[in-house]
Design an enzyme around this catalytic site. Sequence first.
Site, mmCIF file in Angstrom:
data_model
loop_
_atom_site.group_PDB
_atom_site.id
_atom_site.type_symbol
_atom_site.label_atom_id
_atom_site.label_comp_id
_atom_site.label_asym_id
_atom_site.label_seq_id
_atom_site.Cartn_x
_atom_site.Cartn_y
_atom_site.Cartn_z
ATOM 1 N N LYS A 247 3.825 8.595 1.041
ATOM 2 C CA LYS A 247 3.907 7.301 0.347
ATOM 3 C C LYS A 247 2.500 6.840 -0.024
ATOM 4 O O LYS A 247 1.575 6.947 0.796
ATOM 5 C CB LYS A 247 4.580 6.284 1.281
ATOM 6 C CG LYS A 247 4.830 4.918 0.657
ATOM 7 C CD LYS A 247 5.514 3.993 1.676
ATOM 8 C CE LYS A 247 5.839 2.633 1.093
ATOM 9 N NZ LYS A 247 6.485 1.736 2.092
ATOM 10 N N SER B 229 10.857 -0.272 0.458
ATOM 11 C CA SER B 229 9.820 -0.002 -0.525
ATOM 12 C C SER B 229 9.442 1.470 -0.648
ATOM 13 O O SER B 229 8.813 1.856 -1.628
ATOM 14 C CB SER B 229 8.568 -0.811 -0.165
ATOM 15 O OG SER B 229 8.041 -0.367 1.071
ATOM 16 N N SER C 136 11.713 -0.603 5.171
ATOM 17 C CA SER C 136 11.311 0.236 4.043
ATOM 18 C C SER C 136 11.410 1.743 4.231
ATOM 19 O O SER C 136 11.222 2.491 3.276
ATOM 20 C CB SER C 136 9.887 -0.104 3.616
ATOM 21 O OG SER C 136 9.916 -1.269 2.846
HETATM 22 N N1 GLN Z 1 12.009 -5.358 1.850
HETATM 23 C C1 GLN Z 1 11.197 -5.974 2.855
HETATM 24 C C2 GLN Z 1 10.087 -6.739 2.175
HETATM 25 O O1 GLN Z 1 10.092 -6.797 1.009
HETATM 26 C C3 GLN Z 1 10.634 -4.925 3.771
HETATM 27 C C4 GLN Z 1 9.600 -4.120 3.128
HETATM 28 C C5 GLN Z 1 8.989 -3.094 4.042
HETATM 29 O O2 GLN Z 1 9.563 -2.700 5.055
HETATM 30 N N2 GLN Z 1 7.780 -2.684 3.707
HETATM 31 O O3 GLN Z 1 9.226 -7.272 2.789
#
Ligand code: GLN
Length: 483
Positions: A79, A154, A178
């Site tokens: 990532k 994400s 994420s």
């Molecule tokens: N979707 C959640 C956010 O937008 C978690 C994102 C993540 O785990 N990086 O914060």
Amino acid sequence: MTLYNQTIAELHKKLVAREVSSEEITRDVLERVKDVEQELKAYLTLTEEAALAAARTVDAKIAAGEKIGPLAGIPVAVKDVMSTKGVRTTCASKILENYVPVYTATAVKKLLGDGAVMIGKTNMDEFAMGSSTENSGFNPTMNPWDIERVPGGSSGGSAAAVAAGEAIYALGSDTGGSIRQPAALCGVVGMKPTYGLVSRYGLVAFASSLDQIGPFTKDVTDCAIVLKALVGHDPADSTSLEYEAEEYVEALQRDVKGMRFGVPKEFMEEGVEPGVKQRFEEAIELFAKLGVEVDETTLPHVDYALSAYYIIAPAEASSNLARFDGVRYGLRVEGEDMIDTYMKTRAAGFGDEVKRRIMLGTYALSAGYYEAYYGQAQKVRTLVAQDFEEAFKKFDGIISPTSPTVAFKIGEKVADPLAMYLSDIFTIPVNLGGFPGISVPCGLSDGLPVGLQIIGPTFGEGIILNAAYAFEQALGFKERPSL
Ligand code: GLN
């Protein structure tokens, strides 16, 4: 022979038996990338030459009769939130579009040290803020099961890459879901380890008290293999724990009979899609057949988890992102004076969601409001963590659907941040308590994957991997995207 759709364990055997070379595996995966990348857009940067060179190094070792580790010669995608020396690291943000780190994140370094072959850096929601990868500052990534749908986020690029065979496995980061949510939406295995188990050094910080790095794999065995390689104390990360990693692969073989899992009643009162609910109920039945007892439990404060998270995470993000100012990293838009330069750079470099979080976080941390918002949210966080601790006195783990829905259509939720935030309703509470969680495929609903989440107590990785493995073997889910 198709190699890109095989697992780490299978390819390792073939490498050791000299049936294939790492160069052949790597070329096969790169070929697959060329075939599907046009449609999926899972990668932001490909490191083809370096990958082939790394593969040849491993092949030379095998030829020389040297012993290789389980990850040597196997292609991995990373990532784009993890620093990689000499390789552009953007966090899918315009503000870091041309940023090239001078060092490599510990987690990545550990894999590379074991001979891993990095194929490239994957797309994501900008600075890991989002649940669909549509917040990428460059382009969305498509779900290989249906290219009109999101891969989740994400870490959507990593999930899509593994699901489509554009990498044998991948790394992601999970602040509120994420890794687990995109794993669920793409039909692969994804795990968020206990907070502090894997070093965050070199992981570009979103919300430091919640962020963890973890693997995306095709099956649970591979997840155990990668986790083992990632765990270890790192003096460069002050929150890294001194913990001797278990033999996770051996833990898979333990008998699950007599294990007890709780299903929080609060979770089932949420808006879970009927198709997802059905697969989840079948999962409970399957556990019963395995001799695992599943009972209702309660997490009384969990309804407040999302609200607490959306104070804490933006607060930490607003502080962490202050460093992107046009002076130290990446983009710089020249202004009339220093303040003007900061403002112009940040206005041009950050996307809408990132700006939203910075504003929310800055407000929550401002003098006079700090106690009312941030202090209060931290107290709620403790209550949520205590709820889990209470449940773990009676149960070995907690199970739930990973996501309340299957993959949604691209564009469906972009205009409604709150609807997007709800995608993580079952994963966010886990990060608040720092517990480990895994998502494992539990079937399809209307042709789209559904994920089962298994949450364990602190350092309960062995328990949840064991249960996930038994479940995976009993279910025999073999479907792959047709792409
Ligand atoms: N979707 C959640 C956010 O937008 C978690 C994102 C993540 O785990 N990086 O914060």
